[in-house]
Design an enzyme around this catalytic site. Structure first.
Site, PDB file in Angstrom:
ATOM      1  N   MET A  90       0.816  -1.216   0.000  1.00 52.99           N
ATOM      2  CA  MET A  90       0.000   0.000   0.000  1.00 52.99           C
ATOM      3  C   MET A  90       0.847   1.263   0.000  1.00 52.99           C
ATOM      4  SD  MET A  90      -2.685  -1.549  -0.274  1.00 52.99           S
ATOM      5  CE  MET A  90      -4.031  -0.419  -0.131  1.00 52.99           C
ATOM      6  N   HIS A 109      -4.756  -5.155  -8.954  1.00 53.44           N
ATOM      7  CA  HIS A 109      -5.662  -4.112  -8.475  1.00 53.44           C
ATOM      8  C   HIS A 109      -7.080  -4.688  -8.428  1.00 53.44           C
ATOM      9  CE1 HIS A 109      -7.222  -0.130  -7.723  1.00 53.44           C
ATOM     10  NE2 HIS A 109      -8.107  -0.304  -8.687  1.00 53.44           N
TER      11      HIS A 109
HETATM   12  C1  GRF Z   1      -6.130  -7.345  -2.391  1.00 50.56           C
HETATM   13  O1  GRF Z   1      -7.518  -7.055  -2.451  1.00 50.56           O
HETATM   14  C2  GRF Z   1      -5.438  -6.610  -3.498  1.00 50.56           C
HETATM   15  O2  GRF Z   1      -6.219  -6.450  -4.667  1.00 50.56           O
HETATM   16  C3  GRF Z   1      -5.199  -5.270  -2.887  1.00 50.56           C
HETATM   17  O3  GRF Z   1      -4.894  -5.518  -1.523  1.00 50.56           O
HETATM   18  C4  GRF Z   1      -5.476  -6.760  -1.161  1.00 50.56           C
HETATM   19  C5  GRF Z   1      -4.345  -7.634  -0.692  1.00 50.56           C
HETATM   20  O4  GRF Z   1      -4.735  -8.293   0.408  1.00 50.56           O
HETATM   21  N1  GRF Z   1      -4.100  -4.600  -3.521  1.00 50.56           N
HETATM   22  P1  GRF Z   1      -3.671  -9.300   1.101  1.00 50.56           P
HETATM   23  O5  GRF Z   1      -2.775  -8.454   1.976  1.00 50.56           O
HETATM   24  O6  GRF Z   1      -2.909  -9.975   0.029  1.00 50.56           O
HETATM   25  O7  GRF Z   1      -4.550 -10.248   1.867  1.00 50.56           O
END
Ligand code: GRF
Length: 200
Positions: A90, A109
């Site tokens: 993020m 995404h």
């Molecule tokens: C997923 O929904 C992805 O699309 C977004 O963040 C989430 C990742 O979750 N970028 P995690 O940390 O892999 O469980």
């Protein structure tokens, strides 16, 4: 066997899906490191359970985003990684970093780009009243969620959906889509021509 680095920030369910796909050989690659920008990412526990080297890079330890990304880039270059996978990372990567690893950084995404880029893709789709949404695996360029699209898959959106019900429906599809896209990358089966990604 491609050497893969995975960048995370949170739960790491996507990381877990990729770990398992590498363990079974579905993805012909080896995860050589997991990097998080958060000290408390549960994904780090997943890496440790799978005996995968892992490191935390905290923004507070650097004077700028540029310095942080340079340190990450130097670490990844020392490992001679072939592929950098953003899995719920993020943090926006700086332009020098994306240019340093052009064609080697992939992201997923939770929306059908170019629709609903940035944060809260699920909620944007719900608010827009779309009947179909999905996920997009793409190469990362200097923009946000703007690189050449590798693969997309869809899920229905229902009138009573919330961000939670939609993300729950979409997450397994994300994992399956990323597994397929990473398999193609590791098999050198992707070729970028301008905006178009061809499967060769
Ligand atoms: C997923 O929904 C992805 O699309 C977004 O963040 C989430 C990742 O979750 N970028 P995690 O940390 O892999 O469980």
């Amino acid at each position: 066997m491609k050497k893969i680095a995975i960048l995370i920030s949170g739960q790491g369910s996507t990381l877990q899906a990729i770990i398992e796909a590498c363990q079974t050989g579905f993805i012909p690659g080896k995860i050589v490191t997991v990097i998080s920008n958060k000290i408390d990412s549960f994904g780090l526990e997943r890496a440790k359970s799978a005996d995968i080297p892992n490191r935390v890079f905290l923004r507070q330890d650097f004077t700028s985003n540029l310095d942080m990304d340079k340190a990450i880039g130097d670490y990844l270059e020392d490992l001679s990684v072939d592929l950098i996978v953003l899995a719920g990372y993020m943090k926006i990567l700086t332009k020098p970093f994306t240019q340093r690893f052009t064609g080697k950084i992939l992201n997923i995404h939770p929306a059908l780009l170019p629709s609903f880029p940035g944060l809260h893709g699920h909620q944007q789709a719900i608010d827009a009243g779309v009947k179909v949404t999905g996920c997009t695996v793409h190469f990362v360029d200097a923009g946000m969620d703007t690189g050449p699209i590798i693969m997309q898959n869809t899920v229905p959106v229902y009138p009573d959906d919330t961000e939670d019900t939609l993300s729950e429906r979409l997450l397994p599809v994300e994992h399956a889509t990323y597994r397929e896209a990473l398999r193609l990358f590791c098999e050198d089966a992707l070729r970028i021509e301008g905006r178009i990604v061809h499967y060769i």
